[in-house]
Write an enzyme that holds these catalytic residues in place. Structure first.
Site, PDB file in Angstrom:
ATOM      1  NE  ARG A 150      -4.286   0.082   1.652  1.00 23.07           N
ATOM      2  CZ  ARG A 150      -5.411   0.523   1.065  1.00 23.07           C
ATOM      3  NH1 ARG A 150      -5.593   1.806   0.820  1.00 23.07           N
ATOM      4  NH2 ARG A 150      -6.362  -0.315   0.734  1.00 23.07           N
TER       5      ARG A 150
ATOM      6  CB  THR B 106      -4.555  -4.360  -1.796  1.00 19.95           C
ATOM      7  OG1 THR B 106      -3.898  -4.744  -0.579  1.00 19.95           O
ATOM      8  CG2 THR B 106      -4.568  -2.853  -1.918  1.00 19.95           C
TER       9      THR B 106
ATOM     10  CD  GLU C  48      -7.060   2.894   6.236  1.00 18.16           C
ATOM     11  OE1 GLU C  48      -7.899   2.571   5.371  1.00 18.16           O
ATOM     12  OE2 GLU C  48      -6.020   2.251   6.437  1.00 18.16           O
TER      13      GLU C  48
END
Lengths: 769, 484
Positions: free
Chosen positions: A321, A451, A722
């Site tokens: 990420r 992901t 986030e």
């Protein structure tokens, strides 16, 4: 009936208080340690390694066992099943060290005693002997020592970056060290296990991932998952620190509970909590950026070296990420970026709000700053020139389709009076003097979805009882983010009933199986959709029933506030439910959701890992004392995109909190290990998270209320947990500007993070020289 | 007496089995199941365990926020402990502070919330006109990791706007509670659980006698450090003599503050503001409100820590201390008390009884603290400066630093570089350079040796700038402003 249009409270898109707000302020909200204790409950306490890397040569528990109240000691040998809590199947994460310790503070044994105090005191009496081995603590030391990776690394590539780099009119190379961060959830790790009949065990824990706790407990006890029940009413903060880190405590409690057939509670003190559980990854990043004279980025190359600790834990997806966000909001025509998940002799780094994303984004912003200083431009101008245009490809070959930053930046630039204030800052600094100012506007673009595509699923369970009350359960966990409130609002909207009618129950693996962690900002997106699916199923049955009972076409049946309308009949909701029950209508439904359209092929580095992007931007202005390196945030203006907010008050709270936490990561929060590998900042006395006086003196936070998710998300809202964390980067950039003023901005300050007063002052000295 | 007696919310508590190390928090959570008070850190830094402690003072009953985690139970004798469970509005519903916290979305995970509510309640009760800066100061000892504080500050402002202090339960019960507390304070209290003993002297003379009898005893004043010996290091502190209620006398005589060793930072704050205004900001950076309500100046000195907050300032002012053993007393310049790391000039049976602080009207005084985080942090380097001039000449200079050596220590070389010299930039430059002779600081998790050395020099420079050109912006302002 008249009251069919009476306004009802708590529907989607309304400012509804957190469902537990009154319980919070009266002290009546129950956390795991507040639950009534079963009769005969005993306590476990961990004994931690006093060696950063070494072989255990002897363990002497005689003093421990002789200590008052002690019932027993457990070591790796006492684990009935597999001694592993790796969340990735790598089998590299022992519950208790088995012969080898790999970081200072690694759990080696557990003491079981009648009281927590007795267990804790006894744990300190054990004598463990080690045969030390060489250790490496930080990523570069690990690289030099040939420690290798804890998990596969990743390279994202598009075009031919090395070739373009050599042709680029300008090029800058740099190295940037970015510190980690402790979660400092106010409620520490805690688990209570209650043994049941057969193989059963029930756990009340503070975890973001009940299903994983269930699997880990099953795994370490060698029993089926169906024998393990995990309950979570709420957490006192998580921030990623309770995604995998609870597994350790849950397993120790469960093993002890089964072995002694008594309820077992385990709660480390704050020091042990901070020493023995993972944190945000620190990174050292080597970057190269090629650009033209207008500040347009032509090529980027970069290597992200991460301190992963002794095991993989979530370091694979975290370091991935970081790369997914190494572009932040900017198009890199040619790019090669690689992750290096370094094994180190430190606690295994783990998830933390942003999950590697912040350590990618901040490097993009560093490169922008480098370009701006090289060209004498306002960094905002460089940012604008490099923003993605719809249709352009990210380094992972996903097409950007929902870009809103140009509008968002325009609006924020105007509302914050950025131009005039930047000029005022420049003028102030031009006068010289001790106090210098800085201002920076930084954007964020953050990809939403796990992901690992298979995690993007969720379940929910709704019961409508015969009295018309509704029990709502879903797979997400509540850690303060308001997830339960938002999901309940979605259900209230669906049934057009007052929020008060809905009982939000604890999260439990008994009701919704195979859940994903409440993480990746996905809680509402996934669980809101699953709950809506369940509600729609029940509604469908009710519509069919009502149409038949009141003799109208199904399309004449409508849920209106507090009622159901069937043609000209308007029947109170409770009456319909009672009638439906009598007519034997099934009033319970399990809902399910999986995110569409996403796919990701890690081997080729191509796909669409993210369903959509959330955007935002912040302007921060700071004052820096160039005699001490101290600073204050004078003002911050935030404009953030949450699509059509399900609850603007709660979303705004997430944005404000994330901003301050992000600023804390980059300013006062510093992890400091000594040369022996001891973490020396392991309590709030030494590890400093922001206080009220560290928040921006003026703090204007606004949601981009015109934004609406382009994809069919829940009620067109967007995830919020986030993305705004990275808005704290604007504070860091502003401090960099203030520092750079001491050399007339001839070069950027190139502060490493966190910008503690010490780093700031040392940079001031360096730039003055 | 062999009973510990206190009021807990609306219940009178009398305990006989009490050990020296028992904490108030464990008593509340484990023995009483009052679980609204949370343990966040067990070291007095996060404030999740904040409760109010009411005690009788010369001015009557006052309530202060304290950290239940490091507040030792024995120190609660003759106090009124008020927990979140006791808080309510006049109608029995939410208190205005609680209602405002709900209305302004001031809680997220909720774990810090009871502690924050209690700190805000204390402020609401004692400072009805508090502004954002005062609220921030009141919350120095409370960490919230979720909200970013903004909604909490707004909630507090709203609660203060509502008012209602006179109708508050604690205000209504004031006289009754005062009478009950006064009745509890009778004679010496001797407590024990097995071999673990806690002793509460009746008065100062009783303390003097007790310490002669038990010279090895641990003296516990506010427990803001001893509490950590217990909760973090599991040290056995028995027998412990609890003195937080003693030596509270305050007198101002011939320009000198005579503070009993038991005067807390909070009790001294108004005196500092009035008599040594240059040190007021500094004073409000000692711990958080909870710590300032518990910690005492005498213990901050007696503890001997090289990073204690008061010694650098007090040494610079030329403070003296009175040590007492039995009926004997001796006086000592404060700096002479600190002999070396962990070693003080205190004989067995002796205790610090009084601190005498000259206020030095006419002198140029400064107190500086540098830390990683502004508030509620342990000093990286702290500095007290007191300069007296005659015309353009520096007649006397006293400079002391904390965090720079094994003890709080005077900067003799820097002082020498100033004394008798013209009050000029070059003189201060020379003094700053002379610090290299005075100090060889250490590197630790708070700061590196290089930073400490550099920042110490810069504080001398800051002093010069502030004194030579008053009004020049050389320090960060911290008066809070809040957007609507």
């Amino acid at each position: 009936m008249k009251d069919d249009t009476t306004p009802i409270r708590g529907l989607a898109h309304q400012d509804t208080p957190h469902d537990s707000a009154i319980k919070h302020v009266t002290g009546r909200a129950e956390y795991t340690d507040d639950l009534p204790e079963p009769a005969g409950l005993i306590h476990a306490y961990l004994g931690l390694s006093q060696c950063a890397h070494g072989r255990i040569t002897a363990m002497d528990f005689s003093a421990t066992l002789a200590s008052p109240g002690v019932i027993g000691v457990m070591t790796a040998a006492d684990i009935p099943g597999v001694n592993d809590i790796s969340p990735n199947g790598k089998n590299d994460d022992p519950i208790l060290a088995d012969g080898l310790v790999q970081f200072h503070g690694q759990p080696v044994f557990a003491v079981i005693a009648e009281t927590r105090d007795e267990a804790r005191r006894a744990a300190h009496k054990a004598k463990i002997a080690y045969d030390p081995l060489p250790h490496a603590l930080d990523p570069m030391a690990a690289k030099n020592a040939g420690m290798g990776y804890v998990t596969d690394n990743l390279t994202l590539r598009r075009g031919d970056a090395p070739a373009v780099m050599t042709r680029a009119p300008r090029r800058i190379d740099g190295r940037f060290a970015i510190g980690g961060q402790d979660h400092f959830y106010l409620e520490g790790q805690i688990a209570m296990a209650v043994p049941g009949e057969d193989e059963d065990v029930i756990l009340n824990v503070s975890t973001q991932h009940p299903s994983e706790v269930q699997h880990m407990v099953a795994h370490c006890l060698k029993i089926p998952s169906s024998a393990v029940t995990v309950n979570v009413r709420r957490m006192g903060g998580g921030f990623g620190g309770k995604e995998t880190q609870m597994n350790l405590f849950a397993c120790v409690a469960a093993i002890a509970a089964k072995r002694w057939n008594r309820a077992v509670k385990i709660r480390p003190d704050r020091d042990d909590d901070m020493i023995a559980t993972g944190k945000r990854h620190d990174f050292v990043v080597d970057y190269s950026v090629g650009f033209d004279d207008e500040g347009r980025i032509l090529a980027v190359e970069g290597d992200w070296y991460a301190r992963c600790g002794f095991s993989a834990d979530l370091s694979g997806p975290v370091t991935d990420r970081a790369l997914f966000h190494a572009d932040n909001a900017y198009f890199y025509p040619d790019v090669r970026i690689s992750s290096h998940p370094m094994k180190t002799n430190t606690v295994s780094s783990t998830a933390f709000r942003g999950f590697g994303g912040p350590q990618g984004v901040i490097v993009a912003e560093r490169m922008v700053e480098e370009i701006a200083y090289a060209l004498g431009l306002d960094p905002l101008e460089v940012r604008r020139r490099n923003l993605y245009k719809n249709g352009q490809l990210t380094p992972y070959h996903q097409e950007v389709q929902d870009q809103i930053l140009p509008q968002l930046l325009d609006e924020l630039e105007a509302s914050s009076d950025y131009k005039a204030r930047r000029q005022a800052v420049l003028d102030w600094n031009a006068k010289g003097g001790v106090i210098r100012k800085g201002i920076a506007l930084t954007p964020v673009k953050f990809g939403i979805s796990f992901t690992a595509t298979h995690f993007n699923q969720a379940g929910a369970l709704i019961h409508v009882y015969a009295d018309g009350s509704i029990a709502l359960n879903h797979g997400g966990t509540e850690m303060g983010q308001g997830l339960n409130t938002k999901v309940a609002q979605v259900v209230a909207e669906a049934f057009q009933c007052d929020l008060k009618r809905i009982k939000i129950t604890k999260t439990t693996t008994e009701k919704v199986p195979n859940t994903s962690a409440t993480a990746a900002s996905s809680g509402t997106d996934l669980n809101g959709m699953a709950a809506l699916d369940a509600a729609e199923q029940i509604k469908e049955r009710l519509v069919e029933f009502v149409a038949e009972r009141w003799q109208v076409a199904p399309d004449q049946v409508e849920f209106v506030p507090g009622h159901i309308r069937a043609g000209d009949h308007v029947i109170p909701f409770t009456e319909v439910i009672r009638a439906a029950y009598m007519a034997r209508i099934h009033l319970s439904a399990a809902g399910f959701y999986k995110t569409p359209k996403i796919h990701w092929d890690r081997a080729t580095g191509k796909g669409r890992p993210f369903y959509y992007y959330a955007y935002g931007a912040a302007v921060s202005e700071v004052s820096v004392d160039t005699l001490t390196g101290e600073y204050v945030i004078d003002r911050a203006d935030v404009l953030h995109d949450v699509g059509r907010s399900l609850n603007p008050a709660i979303d705004k709270g997430q944005v404000e909190g994330a901003f301050v936490q992000g600023a804390g990561w980059l300013t006062c929060e510093e992890l400091w290990w000594d040369k022996d590998g001891r973490l020396r900042t392991h309590a709030p006395s030494t590890y400093k998270v922001p206080l009220a006086s560290d928040r921006p003196r003026i703090f204007n936070v606004k949601l981009a209320d015109w934004s609406e998710a382009a994809e069919r998300t829940i009620k067109r809202s967007k995830a919020v947990g986030e993305p705004p964390f990275m808005l704290g980067i604007s504070v860091f950039e502003a401090i960099n500007m203030a520092v750079a003023s001491v050399c007339g901005y001839r070069q950027p300050a190139r502060l490493d993070a966190p910008a503690t007063p010490e780093r700031v002052l040392m940079a001031v000295e360096r730039l003055k020289a | 007496m062999t009973q510990l007696r206190f009021l807990l919310n609306d219940t009178e508590v009398a305990l006989t089995e009490v050990g020296a190390s028992d904490t108030l928090l464990d008593h509340l959570r484990i023995a009483r199941r009052l679980t609204g008070t949370k343990e966040g850190c067990a070291e007095g830094d996060c404030g999740a365990c904040t409760v109010l402690a009411g005690r009788m003072t010369a001015e009557g009953l006052i309530y202060e926020p304290v950290n239940a985690c490091i507040r030792l139970l024995a120190s609660c004798h003759a106090t009124h402990i008020v927990t979140i469970e006791h808080l309510r509005g006049p109608d029995g519903g939410l208190h205005p502070v609680q209602a405002a916290m709900v209305a302004h979305h001031g809680s997220q995970c909720g774990f810090c919330t009871p502690g924050i509510v209690m700190a805000l309640y204390a402020l609401w009760m004692t400072s009805p006109a508090a502004d954002a800066t005062a609220i921030e100061t009141a919350l120095q000892g409370n960490i919230c990791r979720c909200t970013g504080y903004e909604p909490i500050i707004k909630a507090a402002l709203a609660a203060h706007a509502v008012g209602g202090q006179l109708q508050d339960a604690l205000a209504i019960e004031r006289e009754a509670v005062s009478a009950r507390l006064a009745a509890m304070r009778q004679g010496r209290v001797t407590l024990a659980r097995g071999a673990d003993r806690a002793l509460i002297p009746a008065d100062n003379d009783d303390l003097a006698q007790l310490l002669l009898d038990e010279p090895q005893a641990t003296l516990v004043a506010g427990a803001t450090d001893v509490g950590l010996w217990v909760t973090k290091f599991m040290r056995d502190i028995s027998p412990a003599i609890f003195i937080g209620h003693l030596m509270k006398d305050i007198r101002v005589e011939d320009g000198t503050l005579h503070l009993g060793a038991g005067v807390t930072y909070a009790e001294a704050a108004p005196l500092i503001a009035r008599h040594i205004p240059a040190a007021h900001d500094y004073w409000l950076r000692i711990g958080g409100w909870q710590v300032r309500s518990m910690g005492t100046i005498g213990a901050n000195i007696a503890n001997g820590s090289p990073i204690g907050d008061t010694p650098p300032l007090l040494i610079a002012l030329g403070a003296r201390i009175v040590l007492r053993r039995g009926a004997e007393r001796r006086e000592l310049p404060l700096e002479e008390f600190f002999l070396g790391y962990g070693k003080q000039d205190r004989q067995p049976g002796e205790f610090v009884e009084e601190v005498q602080i000259p206020t030095r009207p006419g002198a140029r005084i400064a107190a500086y603290k540098v830390s990683k985080r502004r508030d509620s942090d342990i000093t990286s380097a702290a500095c007290g400066i007191c300069i007296e001039t005659e015309g353009e000449t520096i007649r006397s200079a006293r400079i002391a630093f904390g965090g720079m050596a094994a003890t709080p220590k005077r900067a003799r070389a820097a002082e020498a570089a100033l004394e008798g010299q013209p009050f000029a930039e070059a003189t201060f430059q020379a003094a700053a350079e002379a610090l290299a002779e005075d100090f060889q600081p250490l590197t630790d998790m708070r700061a590196s040796a290089e930073y400490r050395a550099l920042v110490a020099k810069n504080l001398i420079r800051r002093f010069w700038l502030e004194q030579s050109e008053p009004g020049l912006p050389v320090r960060l302002r911290h008066d809070g402003e809040i957007a609507a």
